[in-house]
Scaffold this motif. Structure first.
Motif, short mmCIF file in Angstrom:
data_model
loop_
_atom_site.label_atom_id
_atom_site.label_comp_id
_atom_site.label_asym_id
_atom_site.label_seq_id
_atom_site.Cartn_x
_atom_site.Cartn_y
_atom_site.Cartn_z
N UNK A 111 0.82 -1.20 0.00
CA UNK A 111 0.00 0.00 0.00
C UNK A 111 0.85 1.25 0.00
N UNK A 112 0.33 2.31 -0.64
CA UNK A 112 1.00 3.61 -0.65
C UNK A 112 -0.05 4.68 -0.38
N UNK A 130 5.00 10.60 1.75
CA UNK A 130 4.31 9.37 1.39
C UNK A 130 4.62 8.31 2.44
N UNK A 131 3.67 7.42 2.67
CA UNK A 131 3.90 6.28 3.55
C UNK A 131 3.71 5.02 2.71
N UNK A 132 4.72 4.16 2.77
CA UNK A 132 4.73 2.93 1.97
C UNK A 132 4.72 1.73 2.91
N UNK A 133 3.71 0.88 2.76
CA UNK A 133 3.63 -0.33 3.58
C UNK A 133 4.27 -1.49 2.82
N UNK A 134 5.11 -2.21 3.52
CA UNK A 134 5.89 -3.29 2.90
C UNK A 134 5.71 -4.57 3.69
N UNK A 135 5.55 -5.67 2.99
CA UNK A 135 5.53 -6.99 3.62
C UNK A 135 6.75 -7.76 3.15
N UNK A 147 9.87 10.79 0.20
CA UNK A 147 9.60 12.12 -0.36
C UNK A 147 8.87 12.04 -1.69
N UNK A 148 9.06 10.92 -2.39
CA UNK A 148 8.39 10.68 -3.67
C UNK A 148 8.34 9.17 -3.89
N UNK A 149 7.46 8.76 -4.79
CA UNK A 149 7.31 7.32 -5.10
C UNK A 149 7.34 7.14 -6.60
#
Length: 465
Positions: A111-112, A130-135, A147-149
């Protein structure tokens, strides 16, 4: 920590994702590449047996080459054609090694969003990171601020279905044990045994289908392949452009592949069913698959089915972002008219950059094959130009970001089956602009020669004559 001190998260450690990281490093910006696979270039490794249409000189990014040169790396002969496996081992692996800890494998983005803001909230939105969820592969979950995706995750994981309407055919999921959505590697003994001496339906009309037909014909002519036969299922009819440009193709390797497929059917190793849109899969008394068309026609039973109908982007993990996507292609709205396969071939797509790739959510970019949505006309070198422009924009150098720094051959550097296993732009099953004739079984003969001046029409996704 200010937002500007955060890394730029790059989703996907394939050719374009790693190139994005190299361009960011060149700009003094710290990237963090998140690759879901166990190794960089995981998707490329899955088609390691397929050879690219493009030469080494066309598939190495300039910024990546500078980074690699410092390690003593030497680019292979620029005039030769690498296989997917060679591309991964001789370029992507050393590039990932050169980037070091900036590349994390086994890290799937789930998710982003904006920190503390779902897609509804306007207040102070653009000032939030930005918040990036990682599994991770071990099940551990992580939350990363960016800061960017840059999403360079490609489309490999989401293949098109067999169903003629764009939805899975009835019974398609239940028949999964006999269906593959990739060009099989017939050098693998277990895979070879699956198809040897059996009847296989190949659904699709692009370069991937050419590859599968040629491979099955080669198997049929081998000592262990007696009785191997293919049924080529086409949603359209047979025309002069069915096999591509042949000797007139300005990408010789692509033209040769089409000629190899034509030879396969000319020699009786395959028949074709034209104007057939699959509606259902059924099983006969022996457990074989029977393809049923939208018009009710039932084909003779087959042992296996190879579905090669293109790819589509997975947008599920971007659902909390405000993306501006074309309603047909699922590509950025400014880019879509430039890549519409009804109008453009891979050679008529003009190089483009950050402005065409931008979204209402500032700071997020879809690049590479992901940016093309469902369009099959991706250019490898254009992907590198995309990330050069995006990196410059993130760095605030808009002059460089807006400047086109890429000169393409007249037909472009297309990524056909060998590059991202994308169907040839001439005849894509992802959609079409031509009415199909009545379904019929035909023994293919040599098609009319394709004139060089019809190349752009045929490549544009419409039926060339």
């Amino acid at each position: 920590m200010s937002t500007q001190q955060l890394p730029v998260v790059v989703i996907g450690g394939g050719p374009v994702g790693l190139a994005a990281a190299a361009h960011l490093v060149e700009r003094g910006i710290e990237p963090l590449v998140l690759e879901a696979g166990a190794k960089a270039g995981a998707a490329v490794r899955e088609w390691s047996h397929v050879r690219l249409f493009s030469t080494w000189g066309e598939v190495v990014d300039p910024a990546a080459e500078k980074l690699l040169a410092a390690t003593g790396w030497t680019r292979p002969d620029p005039a030769t054609y690498p296989s997917g496996g060679e591309w991964a081992e001789r370029y992507l692996r050393p590039l990932a090694d050169a980037l070091g800890d900036r590349v994390r494998t086994g890290a799937a983005v789930t998710g982003v969003s904006r920190a503390g803001r779902d897609r509804i909230v306007d207040a102070d939105r653009e000032r939030q990171p930005f918040v990036v969820h990682v599994e991770h592969a071990d099940g551990r979950e992580e939350r990363i601020l960016a800061r960017a995706v840059i999403d360079a995750s490609g489309t490999w994981a989401t293949a098109g279905p067999a169903g003629g309407s764009g939805l899975p055919a009835l019974g398609e999921k239940a028949a999964a044990d006999r269906i593959t959505y990739r060009v099989p590697d017939l050098r693998n003994p277990a895979v070879r045994a699956r198809y040897a001496g059996r009847r296989t339906a190949v659904i699709g009309s692009g370069a991937s289908a050419f590859t599968a037909l040629a491979s099955l014909a080669e198997l049929a002519e081998s000592e262990d392949g007696a009785g191997t036969h293919a049924v080529w299922v086409l949603r359209r009819g047979i025309s002069g452009s069915t096999f591509g440009g042949g000797t007139a193709d300005q990408l010789p390797a692509r033209g040769a592949l089409g000629l190899a497929a034509k030879t396969a059917v000319d020699q009786g190793h395959a028949d074709a069913v034209t104007g057939f849109r699959t509606e259902a899969f059924e099983r006969d008394a022996d457990g074989l698959l029977v393809l049923v068309g939208e018009d009710g026609r039932r084909l003779d039973p087959v042992d296996e089915v190879i579905v090669l109908t293109g790819f589509r982007p997975d947008l599920s993990f971007l659902d909390e972002l405000r993306l501006g996507l074309d309603e047909r292609l699922q590509a950025p709205v400014e880019l879509a008219p430039l890549i519409d396969p009804n109008q453009h071939s891979c050679g008529t797509v003009y190089p483009h950059g950050h402005r065409e790739l931008s979204h209402p959510e500032q700071g997020v970019y879809l690049v590479g094959m992901k940016s093309y949505g469902r369009a099959p006309t991706f250019l490898a070198m254009t992907g590198y130009e995309q990330v050069r422009s995006v990196a410059a924009a993130i760095a605030g150098d808009l002059d460089a970001a807006d400047r086109v720094e890429l000169t393409l051959p007249e037909t472009g550097v297309c990524g056909g089956a060998g590059l991202f296993d994308t169907p040839d732009s001439r005849q894509t099953d992802a959609g079409g602009c031509c009415a199909a004739p009545e379904p019929r079984l035909v023994q293919l003969t040599a098609p009319a020669a394709v004139r060089a001046d019809t190349e752009d029409t045929a490549a544009g996704g419409c039926c060339g004559s």
